[in-house]
Design a protein around this motif. Structure first.
Motif, mmCIF file in Angstrom:
data_model
loop_
_atom_site.group_PDB
_atom_site.id
_atom_site.type_symbol
_atom_site.label_atom_id
_atom_site.label_comp_id
_atom_site.label_asym_id
_atom_site.label_seq_id
_atom_site.Cartn_x
_atom_site.Cartn_y
_atom_site.Cartn_z
ATOM 1 N N LEU A 239 12.087 -5.664 29.599
ATOM 2 C CA LEU A 239 10.707 -5.243 29.855
ATOM 3 C C LEU A 239 10.526 -4.838 31.313
ATOM 4 C CD1 LEU A 239 7.738 -4.951 28.974
ATOM 5 C CD2 LEU A 239 7.439 -7.377 29.514
ATOM 6 N N GLU A 240 11.129 -5.626 32.222
ATOM 7 C CA GLU A 240 11.022 -5.297 33.646
ATOM 8 C C GLU A 240 11.613 -3.917 33.932
ATOM 9 O OE1 GLU A 240 12.392 -7.134 37.986
ATOM 10 O OE2 GLU A 240 13.284 -7.860 36.119
ATOM 11 N N LYS A 241 12.779 -3.652 33.319
ATOM 12 C CA LYS A 241 13.404 -2.353 33.531
ATOM 13 C C LYS A 241 12.532 -1.230 32.974
ATOM 14 C CE LYS A 241 18.116 -4.200 33.376
ATOM 15 N NZ LYS A 241 19.396 -4.234 32.629
ATOM 16 N N ARG A 242 11.945 -1.480 31.771
ATOM 17 C CA ARG A 242 11.080 -0.458 31.168
ATOM 18 C C ARG A 242 9.860 -0.191 32.035
ATOM 19 N NH1 ARG A 242 9.559 -2.844 25.685
ATOM 20 N NH2 ARG A 242 7.951 -1.222 25.890
ATOM 21 N N ILE A 243 9.244 -1.271 32.528
ATOM 22 C CA ILE A 243 8.021 -1.104 33.331
ATOM 23 C C ILE A 243 8.337 -0.422 34.660
ATOM 24 C CG2 ILE A 243 6.204 -2.356 34.558
ATOM 25 C CD1 ILE A 243 6.226 -4.405 32.334
ATOM 26 N N LEU A 244 9.430 -0.867 35.303
ATOM 27 C CA LEU A 244 9.801 -0.235 36.577
ATOM 28 C C LEU A 244 10.136 1.239 36.366
ATOM 29 C CD1 LEU A 244 11.985 -3.040 38.215
ATOM 30 C CD2 LEU A 244 9.635 -2.382 38.785
ATOM 31 N N SER A 245 10.832 1.525 35.242
ATOM 32 C CA SER A 245 11.147 2.919 34.942
ATOM 33 C C SER A 245 9.870 3.720 34.704
ATOM 34 C CB SER A 245 12.056 2.989 33.717
ATOM 35 O OG SER A 245 12.307 4.322 33.347
ATOM 36 N N GLU A 246 8.903 3.107 33.979
ATOM 37 C CA GLU A 246 7.639 3.801 33.718
ATOM 38 C C GLU A 246 6.863 4.032 35.009
ATOM 39 O OE1 GLU A 246 4.560 5.632 31.637
ATOM 40 O OE2 GLU A 246 6.629 5.155 31.067
ATOM 41 N N ILE A 247 6.864 2.993 35.873
ATOM 42 C CA ILE A 247 6.169 3.143 37.166
ATOM 43 C C ILE A 247 6.796 4.266 37.977
ATOM 44 C CG2 ILE A 247 5.736 2.012 39.385
ATOM 45 C CD1 ILE A 247 5.460 -0.613 37.867
ATOM 46 N N SER A 248 8.154 4.303 37.990
ATOM 47 C CA SER A 248 8.848 5.357 38.752
ATOM 48 C C SER A 248 8.542 6.731 38.165
ATOM 49 C CB SER A 248 10.352 5.073 38.718
ATOM 50 O OG SER A 248 11.046 6.092 39.386
ATOM 51 N N ARG A 249 8.519 6.803 36.801
ATOM 52 C CA ARG A 249 8.234 8.085 36.169
ATOM 53 C C ARG A 249 6.811 8.541 36.467
ATOM 54 N NH1 ARG A 249 6.081 10.319 31.786
ATOM 55 N NH2 ARG A 249 5.197 8.332 31.103
ATOM 56 N N GLN A 250 5.859 7.598 36.373
ATOM 57 C CA GLN A 250 4.465 7.932 36.658
ATOM 58 C C GLN A 250 4.289 8.364 38.117
ATOM 59 O OE1 GLN A 250 1.823 8.067 34.730
ATOM 60 N NE2 GLN A 250 2.554 7.157 32.811
ATOM 61 N N GLU A 251 5.014 7.646 39.013
ATOM 62 C CA GLU A 251 4.892 7.973 40.441
ATOM 63 C C GLU A 251 5.453 9.371 40.721
ATOM 64 O OE1 GLU A 251 6.226 8.555 44.436
ATOM 65 O OE2 GLU A 251 7.588 8.122 42.767
ATOM 66 N N GLU A 252 6.601 9.687 40.072
ATOM 67 C CA GLU A 252 7.213 11.000 40.279
ATOM 68 C C GLU A 252 6.326 12.110 39.720
ATOM 69 O OE1 GLU A 252 11.436 13.304 39.273
ATOM 70 O OE2 GLU A 252 11.059 11.255 38.571
ATOM 71 N N LYS A 253 5.783 11.835 38.520
ATOM 72 C CA LYS A 253 4.905 12.827 37.900
ATOM 73 C C LYS A 253 3.664 13.062 38.750
ATOM 74 C CE LYS A 253 2.241 13.634 33.685
ATOM 75 N NZ LYS A 253 1.887 13.069 32.338
ATOM 76 N N MET A 254 3.090 11.971 39.242
ATOM 77 C CA MET A 254 1.881 12.069 40.060
ATOM 78 C C MET A 254 2.168 12.759 41.387
ATOM 79 S SD MET A 254 -0.557 8.942 41.258
ATOM 80 C CE MET A 254 -0.524 8.308 39.597
ATOM 81 N N SER A 255 3.360 12.423 41.961
ATOM 82 C CA SER A 255 3.725 13.014 43.244
ATOM 83 C C SER A 255 3.885 14.530 43.128
ATOM 84 C CB SER A 255 5.017 12.375 43.746
ATOM 85 O OG SER A 255 5.421 12.946 44.966
#
Length: 527
Positions: A239-255
């Motif tokens: 779950l931690e890996k999934r959430i961190l991956s989602e956070i990174s994906r959201q951050e990249e998309k937003m950036s």
């Protein structure tokens, strides 16, 4: 006794006492050195013919005496192990101490075999095993041998005591008879003690088996808990890996998105700066005609009316991504809560007096099966007129409880909980079709989907259901009634939240199918 037999074997045949400095002749017989030297000296003086005093083997010369070291060690060991045993010697063997074989109470003397043969055989001369305390076997008053036992005073007495006023009317017995009676009592008591010891041993064995079983259960529980937490840690790591991956994906998309917006805003800012410079130049001109005819100032407007907040691209600063993560965590913690909801399932038994006439209730009151034929049950105030429904005997008015069910793949089923005041007749009596019950239902034609229902309000669940086992969890004080799918991992389906005002009973509705209440070793989860 074995020690007594060994003692006889260790006696010199000359002095009839334990060997002292034992020596061996050529014929193999052993004697005390002093004893055999004395005999050889006599033979030397009389005939100068030497022979063994035991087997009469003759020797041409005076035999050499060889010390028997082994026999010496055996005698020493025998004396050391029997040093606490008092050796009683014959009273009449003055020259050489000889062990006594009997003691005479009358004479107060101990006798060896030789003196016993010539001792008086009179009835007054009572013989016993060798003893040094012969006085203890005589009457302390009359100094006579104790021959009787006074049952009233529980003492041994002599013949003269019988004539005394103290014991004249008392019941007396011979020592042998009294001894036999006491031995019988002791035998009976010994039997009771033996029986009690056997029962105690059985109890100890039973407790040992119980302890062993408890230890085995503890080991099994420890392994189960270890495996459970290992699985939880693995899931949390995933779950931690999934959430961190989602956070990174959201951050990249937003950036990337914000970079485009920033670039557009920079272009717009430069354009506005250019316009501002042109307008400032025109404001500084003195020629009114030039100011009025400038093409860039012919259509002046409010800058805020041209773009506004739409230039930000509609971004909310990442709140939507955090909200998604919050939902994921919420689902995980609801699943963990379901895993540890209770250690043992509630004991749910169906009330046969509530079952509709199309329901067949099993003998163990755990299974309800739909039948086409009418069961013609006796009419009761509690029986549902709806032929497909039944409820449990037991109700819950406090605490946290759960129970599991297994639904058949065929037909249609509903399962849930209800108040005991639910209507027993009409459409409003079905689980979920009133404000006194909450239910989960599904069946054929539902495309592996289920619904939850309360007070006729139906909510279609978004999940596809692949398991035929479900858990119903009740937290009465918190006002929560939750439904879970018993798959791997367990999955939360829906939670009703309210304030309960009556005890809650388990309820089920079956048509063309069957529902089984699980318990004990049949648990799929949490066992």
């Amino acid at each position: 006794m074995a020690s007594a037999g060994l003692g006889e074997e260790l006696k010199c045949s000359v002095c009839v006492s334990l060997y002292t400095d034992p020596v061996t002749l050529k014929c193999g017989h052993n004697f005390c050195r002093v004893c055999i030297d004395h005999i050889l000296d006599i033979q030397d003086q009389e005939s100068r013919v030497y022979s063994c005093p035991e087997c009469t083997t003759k020797f041409q010369e005076r035999p050499a005496l060889q010390k028997n070291i082994t026999l010496f060690n055996v005698v020493e060991n025998f004396l050391s192990t029997h040093q606490d045993e008092a050796v009683i010697f014959c009273t009449y063997c003055v020259d050489s101490p000889v062990p006594a074989v009997r003691s005479c109470l009358m004479c107060e003397a101990s006798l060896c075999d030789k003196h016993l043969k010539v001792h008086s055989k009179g009835p007054d001369h009572v013989l016993t095993d060798p003893s040094t305390s012969l006085e203890n076997r005589k009457c302390p008053i009359h100094k006579e041998v104790l021959k009787y036992y006074c049952t009233k005073d529980a003492i041994c007495i002599c013949v003269s005591c019988l004539k005394d006023e103290e014991h004249r009317r008392h019941r007396v017995e011979t020592l042998i008879k009294a001894s036999e009676k006491k031995k019988k009592k002791m035998g009976d008591f010994l039997q009771k003690l033996t029986t009690k010891r056997e029962k105690t041993e059985e109890r100890v064995q039973s407790l040992e088996e119980h302890r062993k079983k408890a230890q085995e259960n503890a080991v099994g529980e420890a392994k189960r808990v270890t495996a459970l937490f290992t699985d939880i840690r693995r899931r949390v790591d995933d779950l931690e890996k999934r959430i961190l991956s989602e956070i990174s994906r959201q951050e990249e998309k937003m950036s990337l998105s914000l970079s485009d917006v920033i670039q557009n805003l920079e272009i717009k800012k430069n354009e506005l700066s250019r316009k501002m410079r042109d307008i400032e130049e025109l404001c500084n001109m003195t020629d009114p005609l030039t100011v009025l005819l400038d093409p860039d100032t012919c259509d002046l407007c409010d800058p805020e009316e041209e773009g506004g907040d739409e230039d930000t691209g509609g971004h909310d600063g990442g709140d939507r991504g955090l909200e998604l993560i919050s939902h994921i965590l919420s689902d995980i913690f609801r699943g963990l809560n379901a895993t540890f909801y209770g250690q043992d399932p509630a004991d749910i038994l169906l009330d046969i007096n509530t079952a509709g006439n199309n329901l067949l209730i099993s003998d163990d009151l755990k299974t309800a099966t739909w039948t086409e034929g009418n069961q013609n049950n006796r009419e009761t105030a509690k029986r549902f007129q709806n032929y497909h429904q039944a409820m449990s005997c037991r109700g819950f008015s406090s605490g946290r409880h759960y129970w599991d069910v297994e639904m058949s793949r065929t037909g249609v089923c509903r399962v849930g909980m209800c108040y005991p005041s639910i209507d027993r007749g009409g459409d409003q009596s079905v689980i979920g079709d009133n404000n006194k019950s909450w239910g989960l239902y599904g069946g054929q034609g539902s495309n592996n989907q289920c619904s939850v229902k309360h007070n006729r309000k139906e909510t279609q669940l978004p999940h596809q259901i692949f398991s035929d086992r479900f858990r119903i969890c009740l937290d009465y004080e918190a006002g929560r009634l939750s439904f879970y799918e018993l798959c791997d991992p367990i999955r939360h389906l829906h939670t009703f939240t309210t304030t309960f005002t009556e005890p809650l009973h388990a309820a089920l509705w079956v048509c063309g199918s069957s529902i089984k209440i699980l318990g004990g070793k049949e648990q799929l989860w949490g066992t």
